[in-house]
Design a protein around this motif. Structure first.
Motif, PDB file in Angstrom:
ATOM      1  N   ARG A  96       0.998  -1.913  -0.187  1.00  0.00           N
ATOM      2  CA  ARG A  96       0.008   0.178   0.209  1.00  0.00           C
ATOM      3  C   ARG A  96       0.658   1.392  -0.082  1.00  0.00           C
ATOM      4  O   ARG A  96       1.799   1.372   0.673  1.00  0.00           O
ATOM      5  CB  ARG A  96      -1.070   0.229   1.288  1.00  0.00           C
ATOM      6  N   LYS A  97       0.506   2.323  -0.481  1.00  0.00           N
ATOM      7  CA  LYS A  97       0.999   3.347  -0.163  1.00  0.00           C
ATOM      8  C   LYS A  97       0.240   4.223   1.092  1.00  0.00           C
ATOM      9  O   LYS A  97      -0.387   4.551   1.366  1.00  0.00           O
ATOM     10  CB  LYS A  97       0.498   4.416  -1.482  1.00  0.00           C
ATOM     11  N   ILE A  98       1.798   4.263   1.365  1.00  0.00           N
ATOM     12  CA  ILE A  98       1.999   5.403   2.507  1.00  0.00           C
ATOM     13  C   ILE A  98       1.163   6.350   2.791  1.00  0.00           C
ATOM     14  O   ILE A  98       0.375   5.985   3.761  1.00  0.00           O
ATOM     15  CB  ILE A  98       3.263   5.170   3.039  1.00  0.00           C
ATOM     16  N   CYS A  99       0.772   7.123   1.915  1.00  0.00           N
ATOM     17  CA  CYS A  99       0.015   8.328   1.805  1.00  0.00           C
ATOM     18  C   CYS A  99      -1.647   7.889   1.744  1.00  0.00           C
ATOM     19  O   CYS A  99      -2.666   8.679   1.985  1.00  0.00           O
ATOM     20  CB  CYS A  99       0.522   9.433   0.649  1.00  0.00           C
ATOM     21  N   GLU A 100      -1.822   6.651   1.428  1.00  0.00           N
ATOM     22  CA  GLU A 100      -3.150   6.700   0.902  1.00  0.00           C
ATOM     23  C   GLU A 100      -3.695   5.582   1.969  1.00  0.00           C
ATOM     24  O   GLU A 100      -4.787   5.072   2.425  1.00  0.00           O
ATOM     25  CB  GLU A 100      -3.208   5.593  -0.494  1.00  0.00           C
ATOM     26  N   ILE A 101      -3.297   5.538   2.937  1.00  0.00           N
ATOM     27  CA  ILE A 101      -3.558   3.619   4.311  1.00  0.00           C
ATOM     28  C   ILE A 101      -4.721   5.166   5.036  1.00  0.00           C
ATOM     29  O   ILE A 101      -4.054   6.048   5.113  1.00  0.00           O
ATOM     30  CB  ILE A 101      -1.842   3.493   5.236  1.00  0.00           C
ATOM     31  N   GLN A 102      -6.015   4.559   5.189  1.00  0.00           N
ATOM     32  CA  GLN A 102      -6.569   5.060   5.522  1.00  0.00           C
ATOM     33  C   GLN A 102      -7.002   4.441   6.988  1.00  0.00           C
ATOM     34  O   GLN A 102      -6.878   3.103   7.136  1.00  0.00           O
ATOM     35  CB  GLN A 102      -7.784   4.792   4.784  1.00  0.00           C
ATOM     36  N   PRO A 103      -8.073   5.238   8.306  1.00  0.00           N
ATOM     37  CA  PRO A 103      -8.213   4.682   9.045  1.00  0.00           C
ATOM     38  C   PRO A 103      -8.987   3.157   9.283  1.00  0.00           C
ATOM     39  O   PRO A 103      -9.004   1.796  10.058  1.00  0.00           O
ATOM     40  CB  PRO A 103      -9.171   6.005  10.336  1.00  0.00           C
ATOM     41  N   LYS A 104      -9.788   2.959   8.239  1.00  0.00           N
ATOM     42  CA  LYS A 104     -11.023   1.955   8.214  1.00  0.00           C
ATOM     43  C   LYS A 104      -9.246   0.210   7.267  1.00  0.00           C
ATOM     44  O   LYS A 104      -9.595  -0.318   8.571  1.00  0.00           O
ATOM     45  CB  LYS A 104     -11.928   2.448   6.800  1.00  0.00           C
ATOM     46  N   GLU A 105      -8.692   0.752   7.044  1.00  0.00           N
ATOM     47  CA  GLU A 105      -7.755  -0.041   7.132  1.00  0.00           C
ATOM     48  C   GLU A 105      -7.235  -0.638   8.486  1.00  0.00           C
ATOM     49  O   GLU A 105      -6.518  -1.931   8.494  1.00  0.00           O
ATOM     50  CB  GLU A 105      -6.482  -0.140   5.499  1.00  0.00           C
ATOM     51  N   ILE A 106      -6.593   0.169   8.951  1.00  0.00           N
ATOM     52  CA  ILE A 106      -5.990   0.092  10.486  1.00  0.00           C
ATOM     53  C   ILE A 106      -6.942  -0.744  11.365  1.00  0.00           C
ATOM     54  O   ILE A 106      -6.549  -2.010  11.768  1.00  0.00           O
ATOM     55  CB  ILE A 106      -5.660   1.549  11.095  1.00  0.00           C
TER      56      ILE A 106
END
Length: 161
Positions: A96-106
């Protein structure tokens, strides 16, 4: 930036130039790519690393993070951190691109860690879950502090364990 086909080996080679941290002009290359697309993707990733553009993958940012942090902390602490990164974070966020990781993925990752059971049916302890989350949050905090990432999705979600 150049991509060449090597006819004798029937593979692709990338040659690129960049300015290092001292401002000196450097040249680097890599060969052995089976397709031109692979070579161009590798070149783009290397340029993102050198310009500290956060449009890079999480895996690539971990290389930058390692270079920045490994010599600053004790060896045993680093080995613990590296183990968590390698076994718990990279399999899930590596591509995943680090700038595109979203809270929902966390949240999805946290749920996967909470529900994990090993071969004996044991799950991770709450303290270990908190440690894993803290490592992820530390990586995002490093990206915010030194590389201009806007938010830390791990801190937005909150801790687990």
């Amino acid at each position: 930036m150049a991509v060449y086909k090597e006819n004798d080996t029937n593979t692709w080679r990338v040659i690129y130039r960049y300015n290092d941290w001292q401002g000196e002009r450097k040249q680097s290359s890599k060969r052995g790519f089976s397709t031109k697309r692979e070579a161009l993707a590798w070149e783009r990733e290397q340029l993102n690393k050198k310009t500290t553009n956060l449009d890079m993958t999480f895996d690539s940012f971990i290389e930058t993070y390692t270079a920045d942090m490994q010599s600053r902390i004790k060896e045993n602490t680093w080995e613990t951190k590296e183990h968590i990164i390698r076994t718990k974070l990279l399999p899930y966020f590596g591509k995943r691109k680090i700038c595109e990781i979203q809270p929902k993925e966390i949240i999805a990752w946290q749920n996967e860690m909470i529900n994990y059971k090993d071969a004996n049916g044991k799950s991770y302890s709450p303290v270990y879950l908190k440690t894993i989350h803290n490592q992820l949050s530390a990586i995002f905090n490093h990206a915010i502090k030194y590389y201009g990432l806007s938010i830390n999705p791990a801190s937005k979600v909150g801790n687990m364990g």
